[in-house]
Design a protein around this motif. Structure first.
Motif, PDB file in Angstrom:
ATOM      1  N   THR A  66      32.465  40.746  40.639  1.00  0.00           N
ATOM      2  CA  THR A  66      31.658  40.864  41.713  1.00  0.00           C
ATOM      3  C   THR A  66      30.407  39.682  41.861  1.00  0.00           C
ATOM      4  O   THR A  66      30.643  38.837  40.578  1.00  0.00           O
ATOM      5  N   ALA A  67      29.686  39.005  42.485  1.00  0.00           N
ATOM      6  CA  ALA A  67      28.921  38.278  42.467  1.00  0.00           C
ATOM      7  C   ALA A  67      29.628  36.692  41.922  1.00  0.00           C
ATOM      8  O   ALA A  67      28.990  35.942  41.189  1.00  0.00           O
ATOM      9  N   GLY A  68      30.587  36.438  42.486  1.00  0.00           N
ATOM     10  CA  GLY A  68      31.253  35.311  41.900  1.00  0.00           C
ATOM     11  C   GLY A  68      32.201  35.298  40.691  1.00  0.00           C
ATOM     12  O   GLY A  68      32.628  34.495  40.461  1.00  0.00           O
ATOM     13  N   GLN A  69      32.274  36.617  39.936  1.00  0.00           N
ATOM     14  CA  GLN A  69      32.786  36.505  38.613  1.00  0.00           C
ATOM     15  C   GLN A  69      34.397  36.081  38.912  1.00  0.00           C
ATOM     16  O   GLN A  69      34.719  35.505  37.997  1.00  0.00           O
ATOM     17  N   GLU A  70      34.944  36.545  39.991  1.00  0.00           N
ATOM     18  CA  GLU A  70      36.203  36.530  40.026  1.00  0.00           C
ATOM     19  C   GLU A  70      36.896  35.046  40.181  1.00  0.00           C
ATOM     20  O   GLU A  70      37.763  34.724  40.015  1.00  0.00           O
ATOM     21  N   LYS A  71      35.697  34.020  40.580  1.00  0.00           N
ATOM     22  CA  LYS A  71      36.107  32.830  40.836  1.00  0.00           C
ATOM     23  C   LYS A  71      36.147  32.057  39.498  1.00  0.00           C
ATOM     24  O   LYS A  71      36.797  30.859  39.309  1.00  0.00           O
ATOM     25  N   VAL A  72      35.548  32.558  38.463  1.00  0.00           N
ATOM     26  CA  VAL A  72      35.268  31.831  37.294  1.00  0.00           C
ATOM     27  C   VAL A  72      35.885  32.511  35.968  1.00  0.00           C
ATOM     28  O   VAL A  72      36.445  31.870  35.171  1.00  0.00           O
ATOM     29  N   ASN A  73      36.331  33.755  36.320  1.00  0.00           N
ATOM     30  CA  ASN A  73      37.204  34.580  35.358  1.00  0.00           C
ATOM     31  C   ASN A  73      38.292  35.484  36.130  1.00  0.00           C
ATOM     32  O   ASN A  73      38.055  36.346  36.603  1.00  0.00           O
ATOM     33  N   PRO A  74      39.547  34.638  36.240  1.00  0.00           N
ATOM     34  CA  PRO A  74      40.635  35.354  36.816  1.00  0.00           C
ATOM     35  C   PRO A  74      40.951  37.027  36.222  1.00  0.00           C
ATOM     36  O   PRO A  74      41.697  37.670  36.969  1.00  0.00           O
ATOM     37  N   ALA A  75      40.453  37.074  35.084  1.00  0.00           N
ATOM     38  CA  ALA A  75      40.552  38.383  34.369  1.00  0.00           C
ATOM     39  C   ALA A  75      39.690  39.423  34.810  1.00  0.00           C
ATOM     40  O   ALA A  75      39.771  40.439  34.303  1.00  0.00           O
ATOM     41  N   ALA A  76      38.661  39.026  35.365  1.00  0.00           N
ATOM     42  CA  ALA A  76      37.486  40.012  35.900  1.00  0.00           C
ATOM     43  C   ALA A  76      38.168  41.319  36.674  1.00  0.00           C
ATOM     44  O   ALA A  76      39.105  41.309  37.378  1.00  0.00           O
ATOM     45  N   LEU A  77      37.896  42.509  36.044  1.00  0.00           N
ATOM     46  CA  LEU A  77      38.332  43.657  36.669  1.00  0.00           C
ATOM     47  C   LEU A  77      37.847  43.819  38.048  1.00  0.00           C
ATOM     48  O   LEU A  77      36.691  43.977  38.270  1.00  0.00           O
ATOM     49  N   PRO A  78      38.687  44.121  38.907  1.00  0.00           N
ATOM     50  CA  PRO A  78      38.322  44.557  40.352  1.00  0.00           C
ATOM     51  C   PRO A  78      37.230  45.609  40.227  1.00  0.00           C
ATOM     52  O   PRO A  78      37.417  46.559  39.771  1.00  0.00           O
ATOM     53  N   LEU A  79      36.273  45.328  41.373  1.00  0.00           N
ATOM     54  CA  LEU A  79      34.986  46.721  41.260  1.00  0.00           C
ATOM     55  C   LEU A  79      35.647  48.103  41.327  1.00  0.00           C
ATOM     56  O   LEU A  79      35.216  48.842  40.577  1.00  0.00           O
ATOM     57  N   GLU A  80      36.421  48.211  42.399  1.00  0.00           N
ATOM     58  CA  GLU A  80      36.999  49.622  42.527  1.00  0.00           C
ATOM     59  C   GLU A  80      37.533  50.255  41.393  1.00  0.00           C
ATOM     60  O   GLU A  80      37.536  51.410  41.157  1.00  0.00           O
ATOM     61  N   ALA A  81      38.453  49.372  40.734  1.00  0.00           N
ATOM     62  CA  ALA A  81      39.155  49.818  39.627  1.00  0.00           C
ATOM     63  C   ALA A  81      38.190  50.158  38.257  1.00  0.00           C
ATOM     64  O   ALA A  81      38.257  51.257  37.938  1.00  0.00           O
ATOM     65  N   PHE A  82      37.070  49.246  38.253  1.00  0.00           N
ATOM     66  CA  PHE A  82      36.180  49.431  37.261  1.00  0.00           C
ATOM     67  C   PHE A  82      35.245  50.986  37.551  1.00  0.00           C
ATOM     68  O   PHE A  82      35.221  51.888  36.648  1.00  0.00           O
ATOM     69  N   LEU A  83      34.852  51.037  38.909  1.00  0.00           N
ATOM     70  CA  LEU A  83      34.138  52.210  39.205  1.00  0.00           C
ATOM     71  C   LEU A  83      35.099  53.326  39.019  1.00  0.00           C
ATOM     72  O   LEU A  83      34.888  54.608  38.540  1.00  0.00           O
ATOM     73  N   ASP A  84      36.381  53.301  39.376  1.00  0.00           N
ATOM     74  CA  ASP A  84      37.307  54.679  39.032  1.00  0.00           C
ATOM     75  C   ASP A  84      37.449  55.090  37.700  1.00  0.00           C
ATOM     76  O   ASP A  84      37.103  56.270  37.264  1.00  0.00           O
TER      77      ASP A  84
END
Length: 250
Positions: free
Chosen positions: A181-199
């Motif tokens: 979220t908030a651009g984290q996916e742009k600087v960290n390819p390993a960032a966990l997808p939001l929906e997977a985190f929420l699940d």
């Protein structure tokens, strides 16, 4: 933790993890109020909102009074306002970023908890959820103020849980990893997808009894690095990211 018939306030819920959590709780049948500085942001349609600036004690007090007037049955408070900024500790001007991190992430958490704790204690039941970070347990060197503030949230949460024992108010700490979220996916390819985190996080919250810390799998290597003997190695790896700072190389 029952998440289906709650009356919840999520401070810092106007975007990212907070907004995702608000939508999940609302979909499960809970009444949700989202608090933030900008309640006109896109994506808040259909959610009750309250304007709150956690760095301003008067704003927190006004928001508390407004929320409790509308929802005297409030029984769940989630406080997760946060700022994350790069800081170059070789340049004393970094103190502005450190100041913001402490004011929002740590003092903001404390102010929100202080505002609503008397109400929850008077009810004799309820939940407080604070949000720290994996970075609070294993620093990310380009963001020292953020890590320090989140380590403070963890320590404060531990003390809060101990002090509220026996009141009927439970205290839970959410320890996210990097989430996309908030651009984290742009600087960290390993960032966990939001929906997977929420699940995963909501599944852990729904356990009986609720764990004192909600640590999804992706955050465990950070949370338990010292115990697992991987702390020094992982910290050295993360220090390579110092090349993110202007004019610096790792």
């Amino acid at each position: 933790m029952d998440l289906t018939h709650r009356t919840a306030l999520i401070v810092g819920g106007t975007s990212g993890i907070g907004l995702g959590l608000a939508r999940r709780l609302a979909a499960a049948g809970s009444t949700v109020v989202v608090g933030g500085r900008d309640t006109a942001r896109p994506g808040l349609d259909g959610l009750d909102t309250v304007t709150i600036d956690v760095t301003d004690p008067a704003s927190v007090t006004r928001a508390r009074d407004e929320v409790l007037a509308r929802h005297p049955e409030l029984d769940l408070v989630v406080t997760m306002s946060g700022v994350m900024q790069l800081e170059d500790l070789r340049n004393p001007a970094h103190i502005a970023q450190t100041d913001a991190a402490i004011a929002v992430n740590l003092l903001g958490t404390i102010r929100v908890v202080d505002a609503f704790t008397p109400h929850l204690i008077a009810r004799g039941a309820g939940d407080v959820v604070t949000v720290s970070s994996g970075i609070g347990f294993l620093p990310f060197p380009p963001m020292p103020g953020y890590g320090a503030s989140k380590a403070g949230v963890h320590a404060y949460t531990e003390a809060l849980r101990a002090q509220l024992a026996g009141t009927g108010v439970d205290v839970t700490e959410l320890v996210p990893p990097a989430v996309a979220t908030a651009g984290q996916e742009k600087v960290n390819p390993a960032a966990l997808p939001l929906e997977a985190f929420l699940d995963e996080a909501l599944g852990l919250l729904a356990q009986t009894p609720t764990p004192p810390e909600i640590v999804v799998a992706a955050a465990r290597r950070l949370r338990w690095a010292e115990r697992d003997g991987t702390y020094a190695e992982l910290l050295a790896q993360r220090a390579q990211a110092l090349n993110m700072l202007p004019g610096r190389s790792a």
